[in-house]
Design an enzyme around this catalytic site. Structure first.
Site, PDB file in Angstrom:
ATOM      1  N   THR A  51       0.819  -1.216   0.000  1.00  0.00           N
ATOM      2  CA  THR A  51       0.000   0.000   0.000  1.00  0.00           C
ATOM      3  C   THR A  51       0.850   1.262   0.000  1.00  0.00           C
ATOM      4  O   THR A  51       0.485   2.276  -0.598  1.00  0.00           O
ATOM      5  CB  THR A  51      -0.917  -0.006   1.245  1.00  0.00           C
ATOM      6  OG1 THR A  51      -1.705  -1.187   1.209  1.00  0.00           O
ATOM      7  CG2 THR A  51      -1.834   1.189   1.279  1.00  0.00           C
ATOM      8  N   SER A  98       2.135  -7.801  -0.127  1.00  0.00           N
ATOM      9  CA  SER A  98       3.046  -8.554   0.747  1.00  0.00           C
ATOM     10  C   SER A  98       2.731 -10.041   0.802  1.00  0.00           C
ATOM     11  O   SER A  98       3.586 -10.835   1.170  1.00  0.00           O
ATOM     12  CB  SER A  98       3.063  -7.951   2.150  1.00  0.00           C
ATOM     13  OG  SER A  98       1.872  -8.246   2.838  1.00  0.00           O
ATOM     14  N   THR A 131       1.857  -4.365   4.529  1.00  0.00           N
ATOM     15  CA  THR A 131       1.843  -4.607   5.980  1.00  0.00           C
ATOM     16  C   THR A 131       1.401  -6.019   6.368  1.00  0.00           C
ATOM     17  O   THR A 131       1.702  -6.468   7.466  1.00  0.00           O
ATOM     18  CB  THR A 131       0.922  -3.597   6.702  1.00  0.00           C
ATOM     19  OG1 THR A 131      -0.386  -3.694   6.145  1.00  0.00           O
ATOM     20  CG2 THR A 131       1.455  -2.190   6.593  1.00  0.00           C
ATOM     21  N   ASP A 132       0.684  -6.718   5.477  1.00  0.00           N
ATOM     22  CA  ASP A 132       0.090  -7.991   5.905  1.00  0.00           C
ATOM     23  C   ASP A 132       1.129  -9.016   6.363  1.00  0.00           C
ATOM     24  O   ASP A 132       0.916  -9.718   7.347  1.00  0.00           O
ATOM     25  CB  ASP A 132      -0.784  -8.586   4.787  1.00  0.00           C
ATOM     26  CG  ASP A 132      -2.083  -7.796   4.621  1.00  0.00           C
ATOM     27  OD1 ASP A 132      -2.357  -6.910   5.451  1.00  0.00           O
ATOM     28  OD2 ASP A 132      -2.820  -8.073   3.657  1.00  0.00           O
TER      29      ASP A 132
END
Ligand SMILES: *[C@@H]1O[C@H](CO)[C@@H](O)[C@H](O)[C@H]1NC(C)=O
Ligand SMILES: *[C@@H]1O[C@H](CO)[C@@H](O)[C@H](O)[C@H]1NC(C)=O
Ligand SMILES: *[C@@H]1O[C@H](CO)[C@@H](O)[C@H](O)[C@H]1NC(C)=O
Ligand SMILES: *[C@@H]1O[C@H](CO)[C@@H](O)[C@H](O)[C@H]1NC(C)=O
Ligand SMILES: *[C@@H]1O[C@H](CO)[C@@H](O)[C@H](O)[C@H]1NC(C)=O
Length: 362
Positions: A51, A98, A131-132
């Site tokens: 993102t 990710s 971020t995941d």
């Protein structure tokens, strides 16, 4: 083979008009430093997507917050303040969400970052990431890059088109941190939401909110005040943090390790199923302190007895899992996804039962 001497020679040969070094990895798309300032540290930014790669250069750019839509060039252009704290050099390493980051990308990334940080001309690195699975990449780098220099992994929760996008400030804080000598000797770090966390313990605790990256029991290393890092403690490293050398590991050479989730009435056949499908090690996310059903435990004992090590971690967000035997191990404080990376790296390093038990249950 890359060496410091070769680097020095290349640097010495640079003309004044080209102060930044040419890329040592010609296969990579590199954005060389645009305004070089000799008083500032050199920071290399490895962009992998996510993102944060939606940080558009102009406000009329309404698309492009899909993971990996924007390149490192745009990312750096969007935050000109970076040039006041560093000479940022951007490397487009990947450009994916990710969940598409693989063990092969991680081995490759470690090998590149290690070479970069071994150079006396680079003071720190930043990795931009979705971020995941950010905590997995950060943990991997923490265990596999040998350095005192800062490695800062950073992402964003909001796409650039949202009001109050967090990507640009997160990137500026990450680069400011990587450029700060006080950040040395603290292992890999994660920056989001004005906080600095140790990559070893931090985890994503909320699917949506900005204050998602936490280590509830271990806390943060520090925070940002007016975009400058401030630390709570002297430089320190997590107790028992091992180092694994992957410099000679083939890019796709890490063994497969799978995670099984624990729940009422779980399917015991999945343990053998994973091994039959190629798993060289298993991690179980057990309820409580790594508990498992009676039939499930029998199935785990069987695969462990036949040579597949099994690490018992927890389904709960926090806690310690210990006291296992017979080729099964407690994960200690590590969550399942971090236990998986630890086991992968340990198996790659040739660890057997005795070493694995000291690794996980130190
Ligand atoms: C270079 O960086 C130093 C240290 O931050 C700063 O004082 C100086 O003004 C900068 N020079 C230019 C030309 O921006
Ligand atoms: C960089 O710092 C100078 C001096 O403090 C300031 O005038 C300038 O606006 C800064 N540039 C950016 C892009 O923040
Ligand atoms: C390592 O990553 C770089 C950047 O994505 C890529 O160009 C290169 O092909 C990768 N190397 C291997 C062996 O996959
Ligand atoms: C930054 O990189 C330039 C160009 O390679 C080099 O001349 C300079 O010494 C480096 N600065 C530091 C602090 O390493
Ligand atoms: C380990 O295996 C031995 C021999 O089969 C058995 O006696 C012992 O109970 C096992 N320990 C655990 C904790 O499973």
């Amino acid at each position: 083979m890359f060496s410091v001497a070769l680097l020095a020679a290349l640097h010495a040969g640079l003309s004044a008009a080209l102060p930044a070094p040419a890329s040592f990895f010609p296969e990579l798309m590199v954005r060389e430093v645009q305004q070089y300032n000799a008083s500032l540290p050199n920071i290399t930014i490895y962009a992998t997507g996510g993102t944060i790669a939606g940080s558009a250069a102009s406000s009329d750019q309404t698309t492009g917050y899909q993971a990996g839509a924007l390149g490192v060039d745009i990312l750096l252009q969007a935050v000109p303040q970076l040039y006041n704290v560093s000479n940022p050099r951007g490397v487009q390493f990947a450009n994916v969400g990710s969940t598409e980051i693989t063990p092969a990308i991680l081995v490759n990334l470690t090998q590149h970052i290690q070479k970069e940080l071994d150079s006396p001309y680079c003071q720190g690195v930043v990795v931009t990431h979705g971020t995941d699975t950010l905590e997995e990449t950060a943990f991997f780098l923490d265990l596999t890059v040998r350095t005192e220099k800062p490695i800062v992994v950073v992402g964003a929760m909001r796409p650039a088109t949202a009001i109050s996008a967090d990507g640009p400030i997160n990137l500026l804080e990450a680069v400011t941190l990587a450029a700060d000598p006080a950040a040395r000797g603290r292992g890999a770090m994660v920056v989001l939401n004005d906080r600095i966390a140790s990559a070893y313990y931090v985890t994503k605790t909320n699917s949506n909110s900005l204050d998602t990256f936490k280590a509830v029991e271990q806390g943060y290393l520090g925070f940002f005040y007016n975009i400058k890092p401030r630390f709570f403690f002297q430089p320190t490293l997590p107790l028992g943090r091992p180092y694994f050398d992957v410099s000679a590991t083939p890019i796709d050479g890490l063994p497969q390790v799978d995670i099984l989730y624990g729940y009422q009435g779980l399917n015991p056949a999945l343990a053998k199923g994973a091994v039959d499908a190629g798993a060289k090690g298993l991690v179980v996310a057990g309820p409580g302190a790594g508990s498992w059903t009676r039939p499930g435990t029998a199935a785990i004992r069987e695969v462990a007895a036949k040579g597949t090590p099994v690490v018992f971690s927890r389904r709960s967000e926090n806690g310690f899992v210990g006291d296992r035997a017979n080729n099964t191990f407690g994960a200690g404080l590590l969550n399942p996804q971090k236990s998986r990376i630890m086991l992968q790296l340990a198996l790659n390093a040739g660890y057997e039962e005795a070493q694995l038990s000291t690794l996980f249950e130190f």
